[in-house]
Design an enzyme around this catalytic site. Sequence first.
Site, short mmCIF file in Angstrom:
data_model
loop_
_atom_site.label_atom_id
_atom_site.label_comp_id
_atom_site.label_asym_id
_atom_site.label_seq_id
_atom_site.Cartn_x
_atom_site.Cartn_y
_atom_site.Cartn_z
CG ASP A 101 -1.98 -1.02 1.24
OD1 ASP A 101 -2.02 -1.83 0.29
OD2 ASP A 101 -2.78 -1.04 2.18
CG HIS A 256 1.99 0.06 4.76
ND1 HIS A 256 1.77 -0.95 5.68
CD2 HIS A 256 0.81 0.72 4.62
CE1 HIS A 256 0.50 -0.89 6.09
NE2 HIS A 256 -0.10 0.11 5.46
#
Length: 298
Positions: A101, A256
């Site tokens: 992400d 992430h």
Amino acid sequence: MRKKKSRYNINSMILCALVFFAIAGTALCMVVNGREAAVEKAKAEAELKEQEAKKAEEKAVKRAAEEAEKKRAKDFSLQPGVPIGTQAPNAEEKVVYLTFDDGPSANTQTILDILEQYDAKATFFIAGSREEWRPLIKTAYEAGHTIGLHTYSHDYAGVYSSVDAYFEDLDKIGKVAEEQIGYVPCFIRFPGGSSNAVSKKYTQGIMTELTSLVQEEGYQYYDWNLDSGDGADKSVEELKANSMTDRFHQVMLLFHDSRSKENTVEALPSIIEYYKNLGYEFRAIDRESFAPHHSVNN
């Protein structure tokens, strides 16, 4: 006189012999040269045919790649009414879906290099805040990874202020993806996941609405069943411990991709090796992939 005549006859015979040998030699050379020319011609024709066959093969490979790319773009694009994903994947398959992400970022290229080294595919749920890194969206896509949509702003107060605000943000990040890969992807991940409770601070019940509405619009949302924990400050060893499990055959693993996630980059090779040693395959999300959904808390 007789001696003179005899010498004349001998000289004539020698001359005739020389002429004969010259003619014979010339004829022989012509035959040899003709054979060599025929061999060279045959060789040239064979080389030409080989080149033509190679060009035809390259053209066919290129055409097949172009057709595959067109199919991929069509399959992965936003298409309301076309089913996406499953909550009941094949229990016999061992698959890891590495998902990242918030990117692209200064770490994206290093992540891509690691994935290439291990022949592993992944999915990048992109954000829109860092324009300078956007070309890496295309780089990741062309390397065979899937591009999904996360959020343009990642501002919870703005994104979850209303249903309309959420879709405005989603449309903006969709346009970023379209600029880079030519279409708006159908794969999304909510900021905070569908189970986030922080949205309650801004709009009561918004996640209950959104989880239904996005699917009506042709999207599918992907939560995760394993969290690396890199959303918080975790050590490399903690990230490894959080990311390695044999509890699931289908692993949707949350990472992430942002500038501050150097520990994620450092831990990634060991995590990939762990699953490879257990016989897992690393796939990018597609329309047939496992789509885990959390319980909605708002």
